[in-house]
Design a protein around this motif. Structure first.
Motif, PDB file in Angstrom:
ATOM      1  N   GLU A 146      41.063  24.620  38.361  1.00 23.38           N
ATOM      2  CA  GLU A 146      39.733  25.331  37.984  1.00 23.38           C
ATOM      3  C   GLU A 146      39.888  25.315  36.311  1.00 23.38           C
ATOM      4  O   GLU A 146      38.109  25.906  36.024  1.00 23.38           O
ATOM      5  CB  GLU A 146      39.522  26.797  38.581  1.00 23.38           C
ATOM      6  CG  GLU A 146      40.692  27.847  38.245  1.00 23.38           C
ATOM      7  CD  GLU A 146      42.110  27.760  38.345  1.00 23.38           C
ATOM      8  OE1 GLU A 146      42.482  26.549  39.032  1.00 23.38           O
ATOM      9  OE2 GLU A 146      42.740  28.360  37.696  1.00 23.38           O
ATOM     10  N   SER A 147      40.315  25.333  35.524  1.00 23.18           N
ATOM     11  CA  SER A 147      39.914  25.418  34.466  1.00 23.18           C
ATOM     12  C   SER A 147      41.161  24.863  33.150  1.00 23.18           C
ATOM     13  O   SER A 147      42.250  24.095  33.454  1.00 23.18           O
ATOM     14  CB  SER A 147      40.539  26.741  34.152  1.00 23.18           C
ATOM     15  OG  SER A 147      41.611  27.291  33.983  1.00 23.18           O
ATOM     16  N   TRP A 168      42.983  25.979  31.279  1.00 19.11           N
ATOM     17  CA  TRP A 168      44.085  26.849  31.267  1.00 19.11           C
ATOM     18  C   TRP A 168      45.678  25.645  32.506  1.00 19.11           C
ATOM     19  O   TRP A 168      46.550  25.759  32.242  1.00 19.11           O
ATOM     20  CB  TRP A 168      44.163  28.185  31.917  1.00 19.11           C
ATOM     21  CG  TRP A 168      45.633  28.817  31.288  1.00 19.11           C
ATOM     22  CD1 TRP A 168      45.649  30.113  30.131  1.00 19.11           C
ATOM     23  CD2 TRP A 168      46.077  29.042  32.743  1.00 19.11           C
ATOM     24  NE1 TRP A 168      46.657  30.493  30.334  1.00 19.11           N
ATOM     25  CE2 TRP A 168      47.420  29.877  31.895  1.00 19.11           C
ATOM     26  CE3 TRP A 168      46.363  28.390  33.510  1.00 19.11           C
ATOM     27  CZ2 TRP A 168      48.503  30.682  32.510  1.00 19.11           C
ATOM     28  CZ3 TRP A 168      47.894  29.148  34.094  1.00 19.11           C
ATOM     29  CH2 TRP A 168      48.349  30.099  34.166  1.00 19.11           C
ATOM     30  N   ARG A 169      45.140  25.994  33.408  1.00 17.49           N
ATOM     31  CA  ARG A 169      44.934  25.597  34.711  1.00 17.49           C
ATOM     32  C   ARG A 169      45.550  23.944  34.498  1.00 17.49           C
ATOM     33  O   ARG A 169      46.636  23.712  34.381  1.00 17.49           O
ATOM     34  CB  ARG A 169      44.621  25.365  35.558  1.00 17.49           C
ATOM     35  CG  ARG A 169      44.681  25.491  37.105  1.00 17.49           C
ATOM     36  CD  ARG A 169      45.592  26.575  37.801  1.00 17.49           C
ATOM     37  NE  ARG A 169      45.638  28.110  37.822  1.00 17.49           N
ATOM     38  CZ  ARG A 169      46.117  28.537  37.904  1.00 17.49           C
ATOM     39  NH1 ARG A 169      47.624  28.655  37.301  1.00 17.49           N
ATOM     40  NH2 ARG A 169      45.815  30.092  37.368  1.00 17.49           N
ATOM     41  N   ASP A 182      52.577  33.021  36.959  1.00 21.43           N
ATOM     42  CA  ASP A 182      51.571  33.603  36.203  1.00 21.43           C
ATOM     43  C   ASP A 182      50.704  34.720  36.647  1.00 21.43           C
ATOM     44  O   ASP A 182      50.283  35.029  36.303  1.00 21.43           O
ATOM     45  CB  ASP A 182      50.678  32.112  36.246  1.00 21.43           C
ATOM     46  CG  ASP A 182      49.086  32.017  36.488  1.00 21.43           C
ATOM     47  OD1 ASP A 182      48.682  32.603  35.949  1.00 21.43           O
ATOM     48  OD2 ASP A 182      48.394  31.820  36.939  1.00 21.43           O
ATOM     49  N   ARG A 183      50.681  34.813  38.228  1.00 24.46           N
ATOM     50  CA  ARG A 183      50.144  35.616  39.240  1.00 24.46           C
ATOM     51  C   ARG A 183      50.819  36.602  39.422  1.00 24.46           C
ATOM     52  O   ARG A 183      51.749  35.833  40.653  1.00 24.46           O
ATOM     53  CB  ARG A 183      48.720  35.006  40.278  1.00 24.46           C
ATOM     54  CG  ARG A 183      47.721  34.537  38.679  1.00 24.46           C
ATOM     55  CD  ARG A 183      46.539  34.332  39.334  1.00 24.46           C
ATOM     56  NE  ARG A 183      45.202  33.436  38.932  1.00 24.46           N
ATOM     57  CZ  ARG A 183      44.303  32.743  39.293  1.00 24.46           C
ATOM     58  NH1 ARG A 183      43.916  32.857  40.485  1.00 24.46           N
ATOM     59  NH2 ARG A 183      43.376  32.295  38.458  1.00 24.46           N
ATOM     60  N   PHE A 234      48.168  40.566  32.462  1.00 23.81           N
ATOM     61  CA  PHE A 234      46.935  41.213  32.511  1.00 23.81           C
ATOM     62  C   PHE A 234      46.143  42.081  31.457  1.00 23.81           C
ATOM     63  O   PHE A 234      45.197  41.828  30.984  1.00 23.81           O
ATOM     64  CB  PHE A 234      46.201  40.676  33.350  1.00 23.81           C
ATOM     65  CG  PHE A 234      47.410  39.116  34.120  1.00 23.81           C
ATOM     66  CD1 PHE A 234      46.341  37.814  33.356  1.00 23.81           C
ATOM     67  CD2 PHE A 234      47.160  38.416  35.130  1.00 23.81           C
ATOM     68  CE1 PHE A 234      47.460  36.556  34.124  1.00 23.81           C
ATOM     69  CE2 PHE A 234      47.405  37.353  35.728  1.00 23.81           C
ATOM     70  CZ  PHE A 234      47.655  35.808  34.820  1.00 23.81           C
ATOM     71  N   PRO A 294      44.491  38.324  37.765  1.00 22.60           N
ATOM     72  CA  PRO A 294      43.695  38.361  36.608  1.00 22.60           C
ATOM     73  C   PRO A 294      42.468  38.593  35.908  1.00 22.60           C
ATOM     74  O   PRO A 294      42.267  39.320  36.012  1.00 22.60           O
ATOM     75  CB  PRO A 294      43.797  36.361  35.732  1.00 22.60           C
ATOM     76  CG  PRO A 294      43.950  36.245  37.252  1.00 22.60           C
ATOM     77  CD  PRO A 294      44.651  36.849  38.057  1.00 22.60           C
ATOM     78  N   ARG A 339      42.766  42.622  33.991  1.00 25.81           N
ATOM     79  CA  ARG A 339      41.960  42.066  32.579  1.00 25.81           C
ATOM     80  C   ARG A 339      40.815  42.979  32.630  1.00 25.81           C
ATOM     81  O   ARG A 339      39.918  43.797  32.347  1.00 25.81           O
ATOM     82  CB  ARG A 339      41.196  40.389  33.040  1.00 25.81           C
ATOM     83  CG  ARG A 339      42.441  39.899  32.481  1.00 25.81           C
ATOM     84  CD  ARG A 339      42.429  38.377  32.491  1.00 25.81           C
ATOM     85  NE  ARG A 339      43.231  37.586  32.333  1.00 25.81           N
ATOM     86  CZ  ARG A 339      43.214  36.475  32.160  1.00 25.81           C
ATOM     87  NH1 ARG A 339      42.472  35.246  32.620  1.00 25.81           N
ATOM     88  NH2 ARG A 339      44.594  35.532  32.105  1.00 25.81           N
ATOM     89  N   PHE A 374      36.022  31.509  37.456  1.00 29.14           N
ATOM     90  CA  PHE A 374      36.919  31.180  36.405  1.00 29.14           C
ATOM     91  C   PHE A 374      36.869  29.609  36.086  1.00 29.14           C
ATOM     92  O   PHE A 374      37.066  29.373  35.007  1.00 29.14           O
ATOM     93  CB  PHE A 374      38.428  30.820  37.194  1.00 29.14           C
ATOM     94  CG  PHE A 374      39.318  32.259  36.664  1.00 29.14           C
ATOM     95  CD1 PHE A 374      39.408  32.902  35.166  1.00 29.14           C
ATOM     96  CD2 PHE A 374      40.094  32.529  37.008  1.00 29.14           C
ATOM     97  CE1 PHE A 374      39.885  34.404  35.669  1.00 29.14           C
ATOM     98  CE2 PHE A 374      40.869  34.139  37.474  1.00 29.14           C
ATOM     99  CZ  PHE A 374      40.820  34.795  36.253  1.00 29.14           C
ATOM    100  N   HIS A 432      36.602  36.910  31.091  1.00 31.86           N
ATOM    101  CA  HIS A 432      38.172  36.940  31.839  1.00 31.86           C
ATOM    102  C   HIS A 432      38.713  35.077  31.693  1.00 31.86           C
ATOM    103  O   HIS A 432      39.907  35.426  31.322  1.00 31.86           O
ATOM    104  CB  HIS A 432      37.908  36.942  33.155  1.00 31.86           C
ATOM    105  CG  HIS A 432      37.369  38.561  34.018  1.00 31.86           C
ATOM    106  ND1 HIS A 432      38.132  39.161  34.918  1.00 31.86           N
ATOM    107  CD2 HIS A 432      37.184  39.445  32.783  1.00 31.86           C
ATOM    108  CE1 HIS A 432      37.848  40.086  34.700  1.00 31.86           C
ATOM    109  NE2 HIS A 432      37.388  40.632  33.908  1.00 31.86           N
ATOM    110  N   ASN A 433      37.934  34.922  31.462  1.00 33.37           N
ATOM    111  CA  ASN A 433      38.587  33.138  30.396  1.00 33.37           C
ATOM    112  C   ASN A 433      37.227  32.706  30.178  1.00 33.37           C
ATOM    113  O   ASN A 433      36.532  32.517  29.988  1.00 33.37           O
ATOM    114  CB  ASN A 433      38.946  31.941  31.529  1.00 33.37           C
ATOM    115  CG  ASN A 433      38.376  31.489  32.581  1.00 33.37           C
ATOM    116  OD1 ASN A 433      37.070  31.743  32.190  1.00 33.37           O
ATOM    117  ND2 ASN A 433      39.300  30.763  33.515  1.00 33.37           N
ATOM    118  N   ASP A 476      42.468  33.299  27.343  1.00 33.11           N
ATOM    119  CA  ASP A 476      43.208  32.440  27.223  1.00 33.11           C
ATOM    120  C   ASP A 476      43.918  31.603  25.921  1.00 33.11           C
ATOM    121  O   ASP A 476      45.137  31.471  26.096  1.00 33.11           O
ATOM    122  CB  ASP A 476      42.590  30.965  28.267  1.00 33.11           C
ATOM    123  CG  ASP A 476      42.578  31.067  29.335  1.00 33.11           C
ATOM    124  OD1 ASP A 476      43.611  31.522  29.919  1.00 33.11           O
ATOM    125  OD2 ASP A 476      42.381  30.517  30.018  1.00 33.11           O
TER     126      ASP A 476
END
Ligand code: AHR
Length: 335
Positions: free
Chosen positions: A49-50, A52-53, A126-127, A148, A183, A187, A211, A240-241, A269
């Motif tokens: 999705e991002s 980051w991912r 991560d989560r 977070f 997150p 957050r 995200f 949030h990101n 991020d």
């Protein structure tokens, strides 16, 4: 005693001793593996999705290869049901260790009970998770990743310091991460904790952008439209990101406003895209959340298989990057 009776007694004692030894072995919950066999790690990733991912996936794949660990990687395309299917298939394949980054916090009870029954250790990356009954910590050996809530606090503190407004009202819109994800929940909570100490800072609109850049843009467009209709001025965007912030920047520009000036933007991020946006003057700060968890995960996997006990929580060390340091920092960024 006849010769045959003596033989029978000797055999029975032998069988008993063998059985006892076997029972003892089964009772030990050791995962030690012969040195010539590769450790097998099943990893269920949330999706892509991002930025980051993507960096997180690359880190895990590269570190597994470097560590000589056989990685069974599964991409859940942001669906919890796909993650649960992947975990069940890892259990069936009897992998040595299971690791996953849970898309949402709840709904893992049944599958984690199955992993526990199969005596396969589970690592959260991560989560984190919450169980509907019982203690979540009983179902995983370690949780490695960011704090977070602290990231949300850092965003709030940075904003208050930057704005330097003690009495004037500051209108904030918030782009939340995936609904029900750790997150997004944390957050939001960390940021609100700081705002509580500053009554003039108000979150006037808050919605999920899942995200992603596309959703971030779409939701920001609707924030701008409804703010206009209600005669409100948006002073700040808290995303949030970084990906949602980058999507929102486009929406702000298309609305004829200057991101980073007319609307102050802080996100989380610290991906390269955020540094580029800061250098272009369109983003004001990013709060770091490191996706580079691969090496830590492989070390933990090896330690587990070797029978070592791991710390229950491994927190990633992270910083805050305001726009002023962006061009100096960009060459050092690894994701
Ligand atoms: O769980 C970490 C978050 O998930 C990152 O902040 C976000 O970019 C990602 O999709």
């Amino acid at each position: 005693m006849s010769k045959w009776k003596k033989v029978t007694i000797a055999l029975s004692v032998g069988i008993m001793m063998f059985t006892l030894a076997g029972c003892g072995g089964a009772k030990q919950e050791t995962t030690t593996k012969p040195a010539d066999k590769k450790i097998v790690l099943g990893f269920s990733q949330i999706g892509a999705e991002s930025e980051w991912r993507t960096a997180n996936t690359e880190s895990i794949k590269a570190s597994a290869q470097a560590a000589g660990i056989e990685l069974k990687f599964s991409d859940a395309q942001q669906k919890q049901e796909n993650q649960i299917k992947a975990l069940r298939s890892f259990i069936q394949q009897k992998v040595d260790v299971i690791a996953f980054s849970p898309v949402v916090e709840t709904g893992w009870d049944a599958v984690l009970q199955e992993a526990k029954a199969a005596k396969i250790p589970v690592i959260l990356t991560d989560r984190s998770i919450k169980m509907s009954s019982g203690n979540a910590e009983d179902y995983y050996v370690t949780f490695m990743g960011s704090d977070f809530v602290e990231e949300g606090r850092r965003a709030g503190k940075w904003l208050v310091d930057f704005m330097k407004k003690d009495n004037e009202v500051v209108n904030i819109v918030e782009l939340q991460g995936t609904v029900g994800s750790a997150p997004a929940i944390d957050r939001k909570a960390g940021f609100e904790e700081i705002l509580k100490q500053h009554a003039n800072y108000k979150v006037i609109k808050s919605q999920t952008g899942d995200f992603t850049r596309a959703k971030g843009k779409e939701v920001m467009e609707s924030f701008l439209k409804s703010a206009k209709a209600d005669g409100e001025k948006i002073d700040v965007l808290y995303a949030h990101n970084d990906d949602m912030a980058i999507g929102a920047i486009q929406a702000i520009e298309e609305a004829g406003l200057k991101p980073g000036k007319d609307i102050i933007i802080v996100s989380i991020d610290g991906v390269k895209g955020a540094f580029e946006a800061m250098i272009a003057g369109k983003l004001n700060a990013t709060i770091e959340c490191s996706p580079l968890l691969g090496d830590q995960l492989m070390t933990a996997t090896k330690d587990l298989v070797a029978g070592k006990t791991l710390d229950k929580r491994i927190v990633t060390k992270e910083g805050v990057f305001p726009a002023e340091v962006a061009s100096k920092e960009l060459p050092n960024r690894k994701y």
